[in-house]
Each structure stands twice: as structure tokens, then as C-alpha cells.
Design a protein around this motif. Structure first.
Motif, PDB file in Angstrom:
ATOM      1  N   ALA A 151      60.480  12.851  20.850  1.00 22.33           N
ATOM      2  CA  ALA A 151      60.920  11.596  20.412  1.00 22.33           C
ATOM      3  C   ALA A 151      59.648  10.479  21.096  1.00 22.33           C
ATOM      4  CB  ALA A 151      62.433  11.133  21.021  1.00 22.33           C
ATOM      5  N   GLY A 152      59.274  10.906  22.376  1.00 23.52           N
ATOM      6  CA  GLY A 152      58.442   9.860  22.742  1.00 23.52           C
ATOM      7  C   GLY A 152      57.082   9.692  22.093  1.00 23.52           C
ATOM      8  N   ARG A 153      56.646  10.603  21.201  1.00 22.42           N
ATOM      9  CA  ARG A 153      55.493  10.524  20.296  1.00 22.42           C
ATOM     10  C   ARG A 153      55.635   9.902  19.134  1.00 22.42           C
ATOM     11  NH1 ARG A 153      52.932  16.353  19.377  1.00 22.42           N
ATOM     12  NH2 ARG A 153      51.366  15.078  18.959  1.00 22.42           N
ATOM     13  N   ILE A 154      56.890   9.342  18.822  1.00 21.64           N
ATOM     14  CA  ILE A 154      57.173   8.589  17.807  1.00 21.64           C
ATOM     15  C   ILE A 154      57.405   7.160  17.710  1.00 21.64           C
ATOM     16  CG2 ILE A 154      58.578   8.931  15.525  1.00 21.64           C
ATOM     17  CD1 ILE A 154      59.448  11.760  16.141  1.00 21.64           C
ATOM     18  N   ARG A 155      56.824   6.521  16.847  1.00 20.20           N
ATOM     19  CA  ARG A 155      57.014   5.018  16.869  1.00 20.20           C
ATOM     20  C   ARG A 155      57.617   4.592  15.420  1.00 20.20           C
ATOM     21  NH1 ARG A 155      56.161   6.251  21.160  1.00 20.20           N
ATOM     22  NH2 ARG A 155      54.747   5.250  22.885  1.00 20.20           N
ATOM     23  N   ALA A 156      58.700   4.095  15.276  1.00 22.49           N
ATOM     24  CA  ALA A 156      59.269   3.798  13.986  1.00 22.49           C
ATOM     25  C   ALA A 156      59.449   2.184  13.729  1.00 22.49           C
ATOM     26  CB  ALA A 156      60.771   4.206  14.028  1.00 22.49           C
ATOM     27  N   PHE A 157      58.800   1.930  12.432  1.00 24.39           N
ATOM     28  CA  PHE A 157      58.783   0.699  12.096  1.00 24.39           C
ATOM     29  C   PHE A 157      60.032   0.440  10.798  1.00 24.39           C
ATOM     30  CE2 PHE A 157      55.099   1.566  14.375  1.00 24.39           C
ATOM     31  CZ  PHE A 157      54.784   0.239  15.126  1.00 24.39           C
ATOM     32  N   LEU A 170      51.841  -2.411  12.177  1.00 24.19           N
ATOM     33  CA  LEU A 170      50.891  -1.674  12.716  1.00 24.19           C
ATOM     34  C   LEU A 170      49.863  -2.024  13.306  1.00 24.19           C
ATOM     35  CD1 LEU A 170      51.654   1.300  10.346  1.00 24.19           C
ATOM     36  CD2 LEU A 170      52.339   1.336  12.407  1.00 24.19           C
ATOM     37  N   ALA A 171      49.124  -3.187  13.057  1.00 27.25           N
ATOM     38  CA  ALA A 171      48.001  -3.512  13.565  1.00 27.25           C
ATOM     39  C   ALA A 171      47.610  -3.556  14.854  1.00 27.25           C
ATOM     40  CB  ALA A 171      47.445  -4.706  12.814  1.00 27.25           C
ATOM     41  N   PRO A 172      48.746  -4.239  15.578  1.00 31.42           N
ATOM     42  CA  PRO A 172      48.591  -4.078  17.041  1.00 31.42           C
ATOM     43  C   PRO A 172      48.276  -2.896  17.859  1.00 31.42           C
ATOM     44  CG  PRO A 172      50.198  -5.712  16.182  1.00 31.42           C
ATOM     45  CD  PRO A 172      49.832  -4.800  15.230  1.00 31.42           C
ATOM     46  N   LEU A 173      49.034  -1.868  17.341  1.00 26.06           N
ATOM     47  CA  LEU A 173      48.953  -0.319  17.707  1.00 26.06           C
ATOM     48  C   LEU A 173      47.702   0.194  17.472  1.00 26.06           C
ATOM     49  CD1 LEU A 173      50.695   1.868  19.074  1.00 26.06           C
ATOM     50  CD2 LEU A 173      51.415   2.535  16.960  1.00 26.06           C
ATOM     51  N   LEU A 174      47.127  -0.104  16.455  1.00 24.10           N
ATOM     52  CA  LEU A 174      46.145   0.681  15.897  1.00 24.10           C
ATOM     53  C   LEU A 174      44.950   0.231  15.995  1.00 24.10           C
ATOM     54  CD1 LEU A 174      47.607   1.544  12.230  1.00 24.10           C
ATOM     55  CD2 LEU A 174      47.632   2.998  14.300  1.00 24.10           C
TER      56      LEU A 174
END
Length: 245
Positions: A151-157, A170-174
Motif C-alpha cells: 500500500a505504501g508504494r501506491i498514490r491514489a488521485f 500528478l505534476a508535483p510528484l513527477l
């Protein structure tokens, strides 16, 4: 908000089958006063439905949208695997994966394949609820966890309603990261500019390809689905050009 729903409604009406029904209804309405025109429209509608449901025509319509990117090379390392949102229908009588439409299932499967080759990478899933009770991102996240992804490897939007909003969220993360952008082969040429416009460098990862160089010669629903996909992407690119240049 109005533009978003206008896009959805117009897109639905201009698909091959709804367009066929519109032409037939107009033809039927004209039969009494303009019988020749009415019969002509009904004939055109029948021919249109037959052609868009015939594999050789459907493949020719869709192939130009799909022949842009090869299968993702797993030797190319990434830090994030971005699986773009699609569609699902919540139904507790079937497993979570069975609730996904086929395109979303292919997207997630390809995303997990790339993730498995990059043990330190993150997985992002996105998509809002729409008319459904659950956000699409939540369904994708549940399936990924059930397939062994921590679960810690997943980011949900779950707020993203379309590709433009996915890119914005997603831009800030990428920023500054190597990432695979997973979607259908036909969707990627339209999806990539939303990310590159934000200074990102996505690596295209086509999850599925529907057209075939060796067309089946039957008239059937699978061919109509290919034609619908071609129309969807064609209209999507036109809308993208009108809104974003």
C-alpha cells in the motif's frame, strides 16, 4: 464544469452507433413530407452502421491512432509508474478486477508489469467516481494491493476527471523523475502533451492495441468498438486542439 459535461455529451452523441440512430430518426421523421430524403437518410444510416461494424474499415480508422509507440522496454528504469484512469462499474457480486472495463484492466496489468521490473518505483492510479459510488482510483488501488503491491508504494488521485486534470494533479510528484505513462496505444498521443506541457518527460507505455494489420472480414460488435475508439480519439484530439492549441 459546463465545458466538461458538454464534451461528454457531444462525444457520446457523435459516436458511430448514436450517430446512426440520429440519422435513422431524422429519416423516419422526414418520410411523410420528404420521403425521398427520408429514405436516403435511413439508407445512409444503415450503410454507415455496416461499414463501422466491419473490421477492415474499423482497423483502417483506428490504426493511425495506435501506430506511434512500441511496447515498453523493461530495461529502461523508472521511478514512478503512472496508470491513467479509465472506467469501472461497482458490483460486489464480482471480484474487484471484474468491475473494471477492459481498457482499465489492460492499463493496470501493464502498469503492474512495469512496476515489478522496478522494485523501488511508486505506482499512481487516478480517476473520479463519476456516476459510480466509488472513485475509479480507489478500485484500481484495491486491485493493485490484492495483486501484492504494498500500500505504501501506491498514490491514489481520486479527484481527476480527465487526462488534463491527471497531469495537473500528478505534476508535483513527477517533477524531475523518470516515469512510465500507461494508457491505450490510441490514447497516448493525446495524453502525452498534457504532461510535457508541464515540463515533464513521460515515457510512453501502451497497454493495449485494438487494430490489426490482418483484418477479420466479419461484421460484428468488436469492429464497432474499434470504430468507436477511433472516433473517441479523433474527437478528443479536436477538443484538445480547440481548448489548448
Amino acid at each position: 464544469m459546463i465545458a466538461f459535461y458538454l464534451k461528454k455529451v457531444l462525444g457520446m452523441l457523435l459516436m458511430p452507433i448514436p450517430l446512426t440512430l440520429i440519422l435513422m430518426l431524422v429519416g423516419l421523421a422526414l418520410l411523410r413530407r420528404r420521403p425521398r430524403l427520408g429514405r436516403g437518410l435511413i439508407g445512409v444510416a444503415a450503410l454507415w452502421l455496416a461499414l463501422t461494424s466491419w473490421h477492415p474499415v474499423a482497423d483502417r480508422l483506428l490504426a493511425p491512432f495506435e501506430d506511434n509507440y512500441p511496447v515498453f522496454d523493461l530495461s529502461q528504469p523508472v521511478e514512478v509508474v503512472v496508470v491513467l484512469g479509465g472506467c469501472h462499474a461497482s458490483d460486489n457480486s464480482v471480484p474487484p478486477a471484474g468491475q473494471l472495463c477492459s481498457s482499465s484492466l489492460f492499463r493496470l496489468t501493464e502498469g503492474l508489469r512495469i512496476l515489478a521490473a522496478n522494485p523501488q518505483a511508486l505506482l499512481t492510479v487516478s480517476g473520479y467516481a463519476g456516476p459510480d459510488a466509488r472513485p475509479h482510483a480507489g478500485v484500481m488501488q484495491e486491485i493493485a494491493i490484492s495483486m501484492g503491491v504494498a500500500a505504501g508504494r501506491i498514490r491514489a488521485f481520486p479527484q481527476a476527471r480527465d487526462t488534463a486534470e491527471e497531469a495537473a494533479l500528478l505534476a508535483p510528484l513527477l517533477q524531475g523523475k523518470a516515469f512510465a505513462l500507461v494508457s491505450e496505444a490510441s490514447h497516448l498521443p493525446r495524453a502525452l502533451p498534457f504532461f510535457t506541457a508541464r515540463g515533464l518527460a513521460p515515457l510512453p507505455a501502451p497497454a493495449m492495441k485494438m487494430s490489426s494489420p490482418d483484418s477479420d472480414w466479419r461484421l460484428e460488435a468488436r469492429a464497432a468498438l474499434k470504430s468507436e475508439r477511433a472516433f473517441y480519439e479523433g474527437l478528443g484530439r479536436l477538443w484538445q486542439w480547440l481548448r489548448h492549441g
